[in-house]
Design an enzyme around this catalytic site. Structure first.
Site, PDB file in Angstrom:
ATOM      1  N   HIS A  24      38.558  64.298 -41.390  1.00 38.75           N
ATOM      2  CA  HIS A  24      39.280  64.322 -42.672  1.00 38.75           C
ATOM      3  C   HIS A  24      40.792  64.438 -42.483  1.00 38.75           C
ATOM      4  CE1 HIS A  24      35.665  65.219 -45.508  1.00 38.75           C
ATOM      5  NE2 HIS A  24      35.237  64.714 -44.364  1.00 38.75           N
ATOM      6  N   GLU A  83      27.942  60.060 -48.242  1.00 44.48           N
ATOM      7  CA  GLU A  83      27.794  61.451 -47.810  1.00 44.48           C
ATOM      8  C   GLU A  83      28.923  62.299 -48.389  1.00 44.48           C
ATOM      9  OE1 GLU A  83      28.142  65.118 -46.253  1.00 44.48           O
ATOM     10  OE2 GLU A  83      29.675  63.683 -45.693  1.00 44.48           O
ATOM     11  N   GLU A  84      30.086  61.665 -48.594  1.00 46.30           N
ATOM     12  CA  GLU A  84      31.292  62.437 -48.935  1.00 46.30           C
ATOM     13  C   GLU A  84      31.420  62.755 -50.414  1.00 46.30           C
ATOM     14  OE1 GLU A  84      33.209  63.683 -46.775  1.00 46.30           O
ATOM     15  OE2 GLU A  84      33.154  62.468 -44.957  1.00 46.30           O
ATOM     16  N   ARG A 134      22.195  73.675 -33.000  1.00 43.20           N
ATOM     17  CA  ARG A 134      22.016  75.028 -33.523  1.00 43.20           C
ATOM     18  C   ARG A 134      20.714  75.097 -34.306  1.00 43.20           C
ATOM     19  NH1 ARG A 134      25.301  79.518 -34.377  1.00 43.20           N
ATOM     20  NH2 ARG A 134      24.220  81.003 -35.687  1.00 43.20           N
ATOM     21  N   ASP A 186      29.855  55.887 -45.462  1.00 44.41           N
ATOM     22  CA  ASP A 186      31.064  55.854 -46.306  1.00 44.41           C
ATOM     23  C   ASP A 186      32.317  56.371 -45.599  1.00 44.41           C
ATOM     24  OD1 ASP A 186      29.646  58.330 -46.399  1.00 44.41           O
ATOM     25  OD2 ASP A 186      30.754  58.950 -48.179  1.00 44.41           O
TER      26      ASP A 186
HETATM   27 ZN   LIG Z   1      33.297  64.266 -44.010  1.00 43.65          ZN
HETATM   28 ZN   LIG Z   2      30.861  63.337 -42.146  1.00 39.50          ZN
END
Ligand SMILES: [Zn+2]
Ligand SMILES: [Zn+2]
Length: 398
Positions: free
Chosen positions: A369, A142-143, A183, A84
Site C-alpha cells: 500500500h 480483496e481491497e 502462523r 485487484d
Molecule cells: Zn492490500
Molecule cells: Zn493484499
C-alpha cells in the site's frame, strides 16, 4: 527429496520466465476492485491455453477452474489468488511500471495472480500424479468491502465441488525473499469502520456556560472508549481501536455544533468484536447524553478475523519445510491488518501464508500500500512451485 518434489522444482524453474512476464503484464495494467475485467479475461485465456475450462463472471469478475487428477471426486483443495489493484500512483521507475495513472498493484495481487497461473500450469502438467481435484479461485476486490471473497462464497465457489480446504498466499515485504511464513490459529484481524457524530450546541467560545460543547464531549468519548480495550478485553485476546479523524470545525473563539470522529476497530475474536461494538456504542451515547448532547454511533462492517486452521497449517508448514528446508520456513507474528481470505477461513479449513519478497541489499523494502512497493522477483519461482507442492501433499495425504 522425492521424485515429484524434484519435478516441481524443475517445472517452477522452467516456467519462471512466463510467470514473470505475466506479472509484468498485470502490473502494467492494474484494475481497481470489482473492475478487474481485462485481468479476468487475461486469466481465463491463460487457463484455456492450458486446456482448462474456466468459469468466468463469478461475483462479477471472478474466475474459477478445476484441475482434475486421479479419482477427481475423492478430495478437493482450493487455491486462491486476488486480482485487484489500489488507487495509488506508482513511484517506482521500472520497465514494468503501471501504465494506468493513479492505479497500482501495490499489494502484490499481480504476484498472487501470476503465481497461481504458474501453479495451474505445473499442476496441469502433473495431474496424473495426484489424487482429487484442485480448484483454482481467482477473486475480485480483496481491497474493497464487502470483499470479493464474500461474494464468491455467496455465488457458490465453495460448492460443487466443495473444497475440504482453502489455501492462499500473500507477498510479505517484511520477510526476506526465499523464506515463507506461517502462523497457526488467529492471524489477521476483523476490520470495522466507526463513524461517530457528537452533537451539542455551538456558539461563542467566551460563553461556554450557554453552550453544550461537543469538542469536550468528543474528547471524553475518545479517552473513555480506549478504556474498553484496557478494562473489558481479555488480555490474551488482541484488539485495536484507533481514531484517525477528529473534526471539530470551529475556530479559536467559535465552538462548533458537532464533531465527527472516524476510527477502526480490529479484533481476533468474532464474539468480542460484537461485544466491544455494543459496549462502545453504549458508552459513547451515554457519555454524550450525560453531558447534555448526543452521539450517533455508526459501524460499517468489514471482514471477519482470519484464523488459520491449526492442523491444516501444521501440514502445510511441514510440506513447506520439505520444499524449502527448515531454515527457510519462519513463524509469523499476529498482524492487525484485514484480509477477505478470512471469509473462507470462517467456513472451511483454511491456511493463509506469506511469501517472502524483501531484499534489503537491492533496496526492496517498501511496505504494501505504498507507491514504492515492489518485490524481489526470485519469489516468482518459489511461489508457484511451493503452492503446487502444498496442494499435491494435501491431496495425496490419504
Ligand atoms: Zn492490500
Ligand atoms: Zn493484499
Amino acid at each position: 527429496m522425492s521424485d515429484l518434489h524434484q519435478k516441481i522444482k524443475l517445472l517452477a524453474k522452467d516456467y519462471v520466465a512466463d510467470v514473470t512476464a505475466n506479472r509484468h503484464h498485470l502490473h502494467m495494467n492494474p484494475e481497481l476492485s470489482f473492475n478487474e475485467h481485462k485481468t479476468a479475461r487475461f486469466v481465463a485465456e491463460q487457463l484455456r491455453a492450458l486446456g482448462l475450462e474456466p468459469q468466468e463472471g463469478v461475483a462479477g469478475t471472478g474466475v474459477v477452474a478445476l484441475i482434475e487428477g486421479r479419482n477427481p471426486t475423492s478430495r478437493v483443495v482450493g487455491l486462491r489468488a486476488d486480482m485487484d489493484a489500489l488507487p495509488i500512483h506508482e513511484a517506482n521507475d521500472v520497465p514494468y511500471k503501471s501504465q494506468v495513472p493513479g492505479v497500482m498493484h501495490a499489494c502484490g495481487h499481480d504476484v498472487h495472480t501470476s503465481s497461481l497461473l504458474g501453479t495451474a500450469r505445473i499442476l496441469q502438467q502433473l495431474r496424473g500424479e495426484f489424487e482429487g481435484t484442485v480448484k483454482l479461485v481467482f477473486q475480485p476486490a480483496e481491497e474493497k468491502a464487502p470483499g470479493g471473497a464474500s461474494l464468491m462464497i455467496k455465488e457458490g465457489v465453495l460448492d460443487n465441488p466443495k473444497p475440504a480446504s482453502m489455501v492462499g498466499q500473500h507477498v510479505a515485504p517484511n520477510v526476506p525473499v526465499g523464506k515463507i511464513g506461517f502462523r497457526e490459529g488467529m492471524y489477521m484481524a476483523s476490520t470495522d469502520e466507526l463513524y461517530l457524530t457528537v452533537k451539542g450546541k455551538g456558539g461563542h467560545g467566551a460563553m461556554p456556560d450557554q453552550l453544550i460543547d461537543p469538542v469536550l464531549m468528543a474528547s471524553h468519548i475518545i479517552v473513555a472508549l480506549q478504556q474498553i480495550i484496557s478494562r473489558h478485553r481479555k488480555p490474551a485476546n488482541p484488539s485495536v481501536l484507533s481514531f484517525g479523524r477528529f473534526i471539530a470545525d470551529g475556530v479559536t473563539n467559535v465552538i462548533p455544533n458537532e464533531v465527527t470522529i472516524q476510527g477502526t476497530w480490529r479484533c481476533m475474536d468474532e464474539e468480542w468484536r460484537e461485544e466491544g461494538l455494543r459496549k462502545m456504542k453504549k458508552m459513547a451515547e451515554g457519555m454524550a447524553d450525560a453531558m447534555g448532547g448526543s452521539c450517533e454511533f455508526e459501524v460499517v462492517r468489514g471482514y471477519p478475523f482470519l484464523k488459520n486452521h491449526p492442523e491444516l497449517t501444521r501440514r502445510m508448514k511441514a510440506a513447506a519445510v520439505e520444499y524449502m528446508g527448515a531454515d527457510n520456513v519462519v513463524d509469523l507474528d499476529l498482524w492487525m491488518a484485514g484480509e477477505d481470505f478470512a471469509f473462507y477461513s470462517q467456513v472451511v479449513d483454511a491456511c493463509f501464508y506469506r511469501l517472502g519478497t524483501r531484499n534489503e541489499a537491492r533496496g526492496i523494502v517498501s511496505g504494501v500500500h505504498t507507491p514504492t512497493f515492489d518485490i524481489d522477483e526470485e519469489a516468482l519461482e518459489i511461489g508457484p512451485g511451493l503452492m503446487s507442492w502444498l496442494a499435491i501433499r494435501e491431496l495425496n495425504q490419504r
